[in-house]
Design a protein around this motif. Structure first.
Motif, PDB file in Angstrom:
ATOM      1  N   ALA A  89      29.601  37.080  38.764  1.00 51.69           N
ATOM      2  CA  ALA A  89      30.712  37.088  38.133  1.00 51.69           C
ATOM      3  C   ALA A  89      31.653  38.012  38.534  1.00 51.69           C
ATOM      4  O   ALA A  89      32.715  38.271  38.014  1.00 51.69           O
ATOM      5  N   LYS A  90      32.205  38.409  39.560  1.00 50.83           N
ATOM      6  CA  LYS A  90      33.223  39.495  39.969  1.00 50.83           C
ATOM      7  C   LYS A  90      32.883  39.734  41.052  1.00 50.83           C
ATOM      8  O   LYS A  90      32.187  39.976  41.954  1.00 50.83           O
ATOM      9  N   LEU A  91      34.415  40.173  41.908  1.00 51.73           N
ATOM     10  CA  LEU A  91      35.102  40.230  43.392  1.00 51.73           C
ATOM     11  C   LEU A  91      35.499  41.804  42.568  1.00 51.73           C
ATOM     12  O   LEU A  91      36.608  41.442  41.954  1.00 51.73           O
ATOM     13  N   LYS A 133      49.026  40.030  39.963  1.00 56.31           N
ATOM     14  CA  LYS A 133      49.855  39.455  39.529  1.00 56.31           C
ATOM     15  C   LYS A 133      49.104  37.798  40.162  1.00 56.31           C
ATOM     16  O   LYS A 133      49.603  37.046  39.413  1.00 56.31           O
ATOM     17  N   LEU A 134      49.292  38.022  41.053  1.00 59.87           N
ATOM     18  CA  LEU A 134      48.652  36.551  42.028  1.00 59.87           C
ATOM     19  C   LEU A 134      47.398  36.215  40.889  1.00 59.87           C
ATOM     20  O   LEU A 134      46.983  34.645  41.218  1.00 59.87           O
ATOM     21  N   VAL A 135      46.308  36.654  41.349  1.00 62.89           N
ATOM     22  CA  VAL A 135      44.996  37.151  40.946  1.00 62.89           C
ATOM     23  C   VAL A 135      45.095  36.966  39.132  1.00 62.89           C
ATOM     24  O   VAL A 135      44.384  35.394  38.467  1.00 62.89           O
ATOM     25  N   GLU A 136      46.576  36.882  39.072  1.00 69.07           N
ATOM     26  CA  GLU A 136      45.964  36.685  37.247  1.00 69.07           C
ATOM     27  C   GLU A 136      47.178  35.296  36.952  1.00 69.07           C
ATOM     28  O   GLU A 136      46.372  34.170  36.018  1.00 69.07           O
ATOM     29  N   GLN A 137      48.176  34.819  37.684  1.00 73.33           N
ATOM     30  CA  GLN A 137      48.864  33.455  37.824  1.00 73.33           C
ATOM     31  C   GLN A 137      47.634  32.756  38.221  1.00 73.33           C
ATOM     32  O   GLN A 137      47.833  31.188  37.924  1.00 73.33           O
ATOM     33  N   ALA A 138      46.766  32.563  39.144  1.00 70.25           N
ATOM     34  CA  ALA A 138      45.262  31.173  39.308  1.00 70.25           C
ATOM     35  C   ALA A 138      44.493  31.787  38.322  1.00 70.25           C
ATOM     36  O   ALA A 138      43.215  30.812  38.322  1.00 70.25           O
ATOM     37  N   TYR A 166      42.107  34.280  37.218  1.00 74.21           N
ATOM     38  CA  TYR A 166      40.970  34.976  38.517  1.00 74.21           C
ATOM     39  C   TYR A 166      40.962  36.659  37.266  1.00 74.21           C
ATOM     40  O   TYR A 166      40.276  37.180  37.864  1.00 74.21           O
ATOM     41  N   SER A 167      41.495  36.970  36.287  1.00 69.61           N
ATOM     42  CA  SER A 167      42.135  38.231  35.976  1.00 69.61           C
ATOM     43  C   SER A 167      40.371  38.793  35.391  1.00 69.61           C
ATOM     44  O   SER A 167      39.963  39.136  35.834  1.00 69.61           O
ATOM     45  N   ASP A 168      39.611  37.387  34.561  1.00 66.02           N
ATOM     46  CA  ASP A 168      38.052  37.760  34.113  1.00 66.02           C
ATOM     47  C   ASP A 168      38.076  38.320  35.897  1.00 66.02           C
ATOM     48  O   ASP A 168      36.613  38.421  35.678  1.00 66.02           O
ATOM     49  N   LEU A 169      37.752  37.694  36.981  1.00 67.49           N
ATOM     50  CA  LEU A 169      36.963  37.955  38.444  1.00 67.49           C
ATOM     51  C   LEU A 169      37.450  38.294  39.233  1.00 67.49           C
ATOM     52  O   LEU A 169      35.990  39.053  40.225  1.00 67.49           O
ATOM     53  N   ILE A 170      37.950  39.374  39.427  1.00 67.38           N
ATOM     54  CA  ILE A 170      38.327  39.688  40.281  1.00 67.38           C
ATOM     55  C   ILE A 170      39.483  41.065  39.794  1.00 67.38           C
ATOM     56  O   ILE A 170      39.819  41.022  39.062  1.00 67.38           O
ATOM     57  N   GLN A 171      39.000  42.673  40.406  1.00 66.63           N
ATOM     58  CA  GLN A 171      39.877  43.808  39.730  1.00 66.63           C
ATOM     59  C   GLN A 171      40.172  43.804  40.655  1.00 66.63           C
ATOM     60  O   GLN A 171      40.164  44.252  42.315  1.00 66.63           O
ATOM     61  N   VAL A 172      41.150  44.522  40.592  1.00 65.86           N
ATOM     62  CA  VAL A 172      41.981  44.982  40.997  1.00 65.86           C
ATOM     63  C   VAL A 172      42.737  46.660  41.545  1.00 65.86           C
ATOM     64  O   VAL A 172      42.943  47.405  39.968  1.00 65.86           O
ATOM     65  N   MET A 222      39.753  34.643  49.382  1.00 61.97           N
ATOM     66  CA  MET A 222      38.445  35.248  48.287  1.00 61.97           C
ATOM     67  C   MET A 222      38.683  33.497  48.036  1.00 61.97           C
ATOM     68  O   MET A 222      37.341  33.470  47.843  1.00 61.97           O
ATOM     69  N   GLN A 223      40.038  32.444  47.940  1.00 62.87           N
ATOM     70  CA  GLN A 223      39.350  31.561  47.343  1.00 62.87           C
ATOM     71  C   GLN A 223      38.313  30.678  48.115  1.00 62.87           C
ATOM     72  O   GLN A 223      36.814  30.116  47.929  1.00 62.87           O
ATOM     73  N   SER A 224      38.421  30.249  49.537  1.00 64.33           N
ATOM     74  CA  SER A 224      37.625  29.679  50.617  1.00 64.33           C
ATOM     75  C   SER A 224      37.087  30.489  50.699  1.00 64.33           C
ATOM     76  O   SER A 224      35.258  29.786  50.928  1.00 64.33           O
ATOM     77  N   SER A 225      36.115  32.080  50.899  1.00 71.91           N
ATOM     78  CA  SER A 225      34.705  32.355  50.221  1.00 71.91           C
ATOM     79  C   SER A 225      33.785  32.469  49.613  1.00 71.91           C
ATOM     80  O   SER A 225      32.420  32.794  49.723  1.00 71.91           O
ATOM     81  N   HIS A 226      34.924  32.673  48.558  1.00 68.03           N
ATOM     82  CA  HIS A 226      33.810  33.041  47.516  1.00 68.03           C
ATOM     83  C   HIS A 226      34.271  32.263  46.362  1.00 68.03           C
ATOM     84  O   HIS A 226      34.301  32.005  44.603  1.00 68.03           O
ATOM     85  N   LEU A 227      34.120  30.945  46.326  1.00 67.01           N
ATOM     86  CA  LEU A 227      34.079  29.245  45.443  1.00 67.01           C
ATOM     87  C   LEU A 227      33.397  29.483  44.094  1.00 67.01           C
ATOM     88  O   LEU A 227      33.893  29.560  43.308  1.00 67.01           O
ATOM     89  N   GLN A 228      31.933  29.636  44.064  1.00 65.33           N
ATOM     90  CA  GLN A 228      31.241  30.402  43.690  1.00 65.33           C
ATOM     91  C   GLN A 228      31.685  31.478  42.317  1.00 65.33           C
ATOM     92  O   GLN A 228      30.841  31.209  41.541  1.00 65.33           O
ATOM     93  N   VAL A 229      32.041  32.859  42.826  1.00 67.53           N
ATOM     94  CA  VAL A 229      32.026  33.918  42.157  1.00 67.53           C
ATOM     95  C   VAL A 229      33.235  33.487  41.036  1.00 67.53           C
ATOM     96  O   VAL A 229      33.161  33.587  40.614  1.00 67.53           O
ATOM     97  N   LEU A 230      34.406  32.808  41.719  1.00 69.95           N
ATOM     98  CA  LEU A 230      35.629  31.817  41.311  1.00 69.95           C
ATOM     99  C   LEU A 230      35.543  31.352  40.366  1.00 69.95           C
ATOM    100  O   LEU A 230      36.684  30.334  39.849  1.00 69.95           O
ATOM    101  N   GLY A 231      35.182  30.278  40.384  1.00 69.68           N
ATOM    102  CA  GLY A 231      34.395  29.162  39.845  1.00 69.68           C
ATOM    103  C   GLY A 231      35.368  27.631  40.704  1.00 69.68           C
ATOM    104  O   GLY A 231      36.296  27.181  39.572  1.00 69.68           O
ATOM    105  N   SER A 232      35.483  27.776  41.275  1.00 73.17           N
ATOM    106  CA  SER A 232      36.528  26.574  41.819  1.00 73.17           C
ATOM    107  C   SER A 232      36.190  25.831  42.714  1.00 73.17           C
ATOM    108  O   SER A 232      35.299  25.743  43.093  1.00 73.17           O
TER     109      SER A 232
END
Length: 168
Positions: free
Chosen positions: A6-8, A30-35, A37-43, A158-168
Motif C-alpha cells: 500500500a505504500k512507497l 505536489k505531483l503526487v497529490e495531483q496524481a 497518490y498522496s496516500d500511496l507515496i510518502q515524500v 513509479m507509475q510504470s514500475s509499481h502499478l499494483q501499489v499505485l492502483g493505476s
C-alpha cells in the motif's frame, strides 16, 4: 525497505537540505497529490551536512518555488541517517558527492533505489542538480527547472514500475 502493498517512499537528499532537496520534496509531493497518490507515496527530504538543522528552506528557494505555485514553508532541514535506509524505497541524491556519502552509509542488503535524481530527467545535458546556495538568483531558477523535469520522470517511473501499489 518500506514498500508494502500500500505504500512507497521517497527521500530526496542534498548537502544542507535547504535548497535542492526541499525543492524536489515540494515539487514531487505536489505531483503526487495531483496524481491522487498522496496516500500511496510518502515524500521527505534530508541533508548529508548538519549546518542547517531545523531551518526552513533558503529564502531564495522558497521564493522561486512560491512563484511556481509550490509552498515549502512547512519543510525543515534534517540530517539523513542510516535508519532512512529502512524507511525509504527510493533514496535520491542531487549530486555525486551526496550519492557517495549515502553509499558510505548504505547498510548491506538495502534493496531500494539509491541513485541520482537527474537519472529520471528527460534532458541529458546535466547529470547533477547544481547547488545554487553560493550563486546568483538564476541558479535557483535552473535548479527548479531541472527538479520539475526529473520529478515528472520519477513519477512516470513509479507509475510504470509499481502499478499494483499505485492502483493505476
Amino acid at each position: 525497505m518500506a514498500t508494502t502493498a500500500a505504500k512507497l517512499s521517497v527521500l530526496f537528499v542534498c548537502l544542507g537540505n535547504i535548497c535542492r532537496s526541499p525543492t524536489a520534496h515540494g515539487v514531487f509531493a505536489k505531483l503526487v497529490e495531483q496524481a491522487g497518490y498522496s496516500d500511496l507515496i510518502q515524500v521527505d527530504s534530508a541533508g548529508t551536512g548538519d549546518w542547517h538543522l531545523n531551518h526552513a528552506p533558503d529564502r531564495r528557494t522558497a521564493q522561486v518555488a512560491a512563484t511556481k505555485g509550490y509552498d515549502l514553508s512547512e519543510l525543515r532541514a534534517r540530517l539523513v541517517t542510516s535508519a532512512d535506509f529502512n524507511q525509504f524505497d527510493y533514496i535520491i541524491a542531487m549530486d555525486n558527492a551526496n550519492l557517495e556519502d549515502l553509499r558510505a552509509m548504505q547498510p548491506q542488503g538495502y534493496q531500494g533505489y539509491l541513485g541520482l535524481f537527474l537519472d529520471f530527467s528527460e534532458q541529458s545535458a546535466v547529470q547533477e542538480v547544481p547547488d545554487p546556495y553560493y550563486g546568483g538568483e538564476d541558479g535557483f531558477e535552473l535548479v527548479f527547472g531541472l527538479v520539475e523535469d526529473a520529478a515528472n520522470g520519477l513519477l512516470r517511473h513509479m507509475q510504470s514500475s509499481h502499478l499494483q501499489v499505485l492502483g493505476s
